[in-house]
Motif scaffolding. Sequence first.
Motif, PDB file in Angstrom:
ATOM      1  N   MET B   1       0.833  -1.199   0.000  1.00 14.74           N
ATOM      2  CA  MET B   1       0.000   0.000   0.000  1.00 14.74           C
ATOM      3  C   MET B   1       0.866   1.246   0.000  1.00 14.74           C
ATOM      4  N   LEU B   2       0.651   2.091  -0.973  1.00 14.91           N
ATOM      5  CA  LEU B   2       1.419   3.330  -1.001  1.00 14.91           C
ATOM      6  C   LEU B   2       0.826   4.312  -0.001  1.00 14.91           C
ATOM      7  N   PRO B   3       1.682   5.109   0.628  1.00 11.62           N
ATOM      8  CA  PRO B   3       1.130   6.142   1.520  1.00 11.62           C
ATOM      9  C   PRO B   3       0.318   7.144   0.700  1.00 11.62           C
ATOM     10  N   ALA B   4      -0.613   7.806   1.350  1.00 13.38           N
ATOM     11  CA  ALA B   4      -1.480   8.753   0.649  1.00 13.38           C
ATOM     12  C   ALA B   4      -0.655   9.896   0.076  1.00 13.38           C
ATOM     13  N   ILE B   5      -0.938  10.290  -1.153  1.00 11.74           N
ATOM     14  CA  ILE B   5      -0.128  11.332  -1.778  1.00 11.74           C
ATOM     15  C   ILE B   5      -0.913  12.549  -2.233  1.00 11.74           C
ATOM     16  N   ASP B   7      -2.463  16.153  -2.293  1.00 10.78           N
ATOM     17  CA  ASP B   7      -1.996  17.406  -1.724  1.00 10.78           C
ATOM     18  C   ASP B   7      -3.157  18.261  -1.273  1.00 10.78           C
ATOM     19  N   LEU B  32       1.372  18.217 -11.394  1.00 13.51           N
ATOM     20  CA  LEU B  32       1.294  17.110 -10.462  1.00 13.51           C
ATOM     21  C   LEU B  32       0.344  16.038 -10.933  1.00 13.51           C
ATOM     22  N   GLY B  33      -0.286  16.300 -12.043  1.00 11.74           N
ATOM     23  CA  GLY B  33      -1.098  15.250 -12.633  1.00 11.74           C
ATOM     24  C   GLY B  33      -2.449  15.041 -12.022  1.00 11.74           C
ATOM     25  N   PHE B  34      -2.790  15.781 -11.012  1.00  9.95           N
ATOM     26  CA  PHE B  34      -4.132  15.611 -10.465  1.00  9.95           C
ATOM     27  C   PHE B  34      -5.107  16.342 -11.375  1.00  9.95           C
TER      28      PHE B  34
END
Lengths: 429, 309
Positions: B1-5, B7, B32-34
Amino acid sequence: MALQTLEIYKSLPKTNCRDCGCQTCLAFAMQLAVQKARLGQCPHLDEKARAALSEESEMAIKSVRIGEREIGNETVVFRHEKTFNHESLICLEISDSLSDSEIGQKTSDFLKAKFDRVGHILTLDMILVRFESGDAKRFACVVDAAAKAVGGIIIECNDINAAREAAKSISGRGAILCKSNHAEFACIAREHGLSIIVGGNSLAEIAENAETVTKISDSIILNVDLGSFRDNVRALTQIRRMAIKQRYRNLGFPAFARASDTAEAGVYLMRYASIVTIKEIDNSELLPLLTLRQNIYTDPQKPLQVEQSVYPIGAANKDSPLLVTTNFSLTYFSVSSEISSSKVPAHLLVVDTEGMSVLTGYAADKFSAETVTRAINKLNAAEMVNRKQLVIPGLVAQMSGALEDESGWKVAVGPREARELRKFMATLK
Amino acid sequence: MLPAIEDRYMGRINEITVGLKKAGGEDMLPLLGFDRNRAPLLGLEIQDIKPEMPDTLAAAYGDATDDPVNWAAFCEKQGIDLLSVRFEGANPQGKNRTDEEAAGILKCIQENARVPLLVYGTGNKARDGLLMDKLGRVLRKNSIIGNAEEEGYKSVAAAAIANDHYIISFSPIDINIAKQMNILLTEFGIKQERIIMDPLASALGYGLEYSYSIIERLKLAALAGDKMLSMPIICNLTDVWNCKESYDTENPSWGDAGKRGIMWETLTAVSMITAGADIVIMRHPQALKNTKKLIKRYLQNGTTDPGDI
């Protein structure tokens, strides 16, 4: 800092389970002490033990050596927080299915892509050879040829045997890039002192694969190739942030990205890729790209400087005017460029102001009547021109009287802005 | 599981309207690609006189530069979001055009323009006071006028207030002066939402990294909640074609001068955008197209505003 065997042993599980390949934990500790084994070989170390033992694990992003070059060990997300430590390496991609003459041409172009900026030589750094011919011997041959031209080679290969053959020519100075079976290829990489470039279809997968490989190799690079420019930029940014801000270990490695054109390569090198590949050599696009890299990777606290000297611009002779400026590289570049554009040959005397610009240098007494006079005398400027006349930047017009007294030269005041030099130089004729 | 990223920032960049499009308004860092990214706006700049240009740039325009109205029409066909017009011709040290003449030219350009305009004076403070007032009156409301600098900003600011325009708050790569300029302008009566910041874009190889870092710092300050720095950022690539590398033909190892100049400008623009610029005013139509292509490629994977491209 090398730890003694017993110090190391204190942090090991002391179960003698042999999972690391050694008979006892003490044996493992002895191997570690002389770097004959790697910390990753023990799957039972907790964070505390890992932290205590490995200096390397203190690095948020591991450092990786490829031949003479180092990448990784980055500590900030924004260059203004401190600096980026290692320039991105620029890597040319070639296919082993090219003919010998095509390969010869590519390596020759590669070596010719050399530029001098601010006294630094800008060059490309690596070649990546893709295994596409299907012929392992051919692949090994092409890799060998490329290895003679450049100090760092990446072999991109999904065939174990071909990889093994080719790896021999690039021992200690390259990396292997594979799509899957990372563990197998990582073993070959390790055997030959190479890094392993680990990928995946998503950031989570890349992290998983990296974790698997840490047990085998301590020289890991992340392949950020997620199918779109946008996803790659996003992933590169997230990797840098997670590694540094959250100390997320499984992504704490330098990253590799492939650019489809020069503009994309520019974004990748600004956005955290430690290795960026390009597909073609075109000096008209490489000079700008390498200049961009030089700019972004300059340490904000250590501005680039030029050596104190009298630089001839154009066909300068003893009747040409002499202008004075500071050794801040930006100042030198702007001024010499404008003088050059004016087509009036001149001598540019650059005073060592420790990299400060005209106004800053003046304020800090590095660019004063005294320092300019000292430079004039040290450089024997009087021998280079028939008349002892010089031009100072308009921004320090107030220095002219004192400089005349101190140096015994006649002082004229030039324009305040470098771009006004073009018109100004015409008046000096 | 990746930590939440994801922003989350406290602040937000002010949103402005430029013709039918919007600029600024973001609540996170660029690239940032969001899903909330917006395409930066791109423009070209013309002058009311025919300026000196290196061959590598002049080649793109041919004889369009002989007349400002033709030049403007030519630029409109290059896919610009806005057009910058600089009235260098009114400079007393040059052609010394009168306010009326300049206003006449502007009227003509504006009549034929389908994109919004950004108008600069001569840079000569004594001259620009009256000039910008006159030009400000000719311009359609919500145009952009520049530059307001530490010295002599009042007359430009007055022209912006009187005629309802956006104003460019200029600072020479100095975050403190940037803030100070915005304070001076707001104290003078300009609303915060009408300000666009120009931190001075330096060309590739000639100080680019200074501009790059200032822009990143400005964005971070705005997102941290500093309202006095929450204005959108404009970069005008004035110096790129003064760089030797954009036109020199004396170095064979430097490759083709035309392509090199275009890439010199493209990478300058792309760096400013990567750092956070919301509007970029360029010179070479091909460099603009290259930049636009890259932005489009970036936004390809889902954008909330497909019409922005």
